[in-house]
Design an enzyme around this catalytic site. Sequence first.
Site, PDB file in Angstrom:
ATOM      1  N   VAL A 162       0.913  -1.081  -0.076  1.00  0.00           N
ATOM      2  CA  VAL A 162       0.015   0.217   0.062  1.00  0.00           C
ATOM      3  C   VAL A 162       0.943   1.224  -0.150  1.00  0.00           C
ATOM      4  O   VAL A 162       0.551   2.369  -0.675  1.00  0.00           O
ATOM      5  CB  VAL A 162      -0.913   0.058   1.193  1.00  0.00           C
ATOM      6  CG1 VAL A 162      -1.904   1.220   1.163  1.00  0.00           C
ATOM      7  CG2 VAL A 162      -2.055  -1.218   1.248  1.00  0.00           C
ATOM      8  N   CYS A 163       1.906   1.585   0.812  1.00  0.00           N
ATOM      9  CA  CYS A 163       2.782   2.423   0.714  1.00  0.00           C
ATOM     10  C   CYS A 163       3.516   2.602  -0.502  1.00  0.00           C
ATOM     11  O   CYS A 163       3.770   3.628  -1.008  1.00  0.00           O
ATOM     12  CB  CYS A 163       3.736   2.304   2.043  1.00  0.00           C
ATOM     13  SG  CYS A 163       3.116   2.143   3.708  1.00  0.00           S
ATOM     14  N   ALA A 164       3.954   1.532  -0.902  1.00  0.00           N
ATOM     15  CA  ALA A 164       4.614   1.537  -2.159  1.00  0.00           C
ATOM     16  C   ALA A 164       3.648   2.227  -3.490  1.00  0.00           C
ATOM     17  O   ALA A 164       3.985   2.993  -4.097  1.00  0.00           O
ATOM     18  CB  ALA A 164       5.268   0.412  -2.694  1.00  0.00           C
TER      19      ALA A 164
END
Length: 178
Positions: A59-61
Site C-alpha cells: 500500500v505504501c509503495a
Amino acid sequence: MATTKLKGNTVNLAGNEVNVGDKAPVVNVVAQDLSEVQVGGEQGKAQIVVVVPSLDTPVCAAETRKFNVEAAKIENAEVVVVSMDLPFAMGRFCTTEGIENLKVGSDFRNKDLANAYGVLIADGPLAGVTCRAIFVINASGVVTYKDICEEITEEPNYDEALAAIKDATSTSCCGTCQ
C-alpha cells in the site's frame, strides 16, 4: 488522543495534533544521502507531506508511486514522503521504482515529524512507526489539508489530496487570513 485503525482495530496516535489552519511545525527528516530535508514551515511553495508506515509494504509503495506520477504535474509544489524506513532502504526503493519527482525522508532518528504532527503510532503491533496521513501546507506554512487515514492498510483519497495541493498552489493568499 487521536486514533486510527489497523485491520479494524483502534490504535492511538501520540504527539502534537496539527490541524487545518495551524502553522506547520518545522522539522528535519533524513534524506537518502543522509543529508537533512526540512519539512513544514514557510517554504515559499506548497508542500504535500505524505506520511506512510514503511515503503516496504504494497500500500505504501503504491501510494508513493501514485504521488510520484502526480507530483510531476503540479507546479510550485514539493512532495515529501516520510516514513521510519532507513535512508538506505528508501534510496533502494526509489531506484528500483523509478521515483524521481518527489523527495523521501526518514524520521528514524528522533521521530521529530511523527511527534510534531501527531502521527506516531503509540500502541499495537506497529507501535513506534507512523500512521498513514497527508498534510498539505501552503507557501506561507499553514496547514490547508489534513487526512489521517481511517484505516492504515488502505490508500488515501488521492482526489481530495491532489485537489488540496492544487488549491494550495493556485492561491495568492499569504496564508494569514482564515
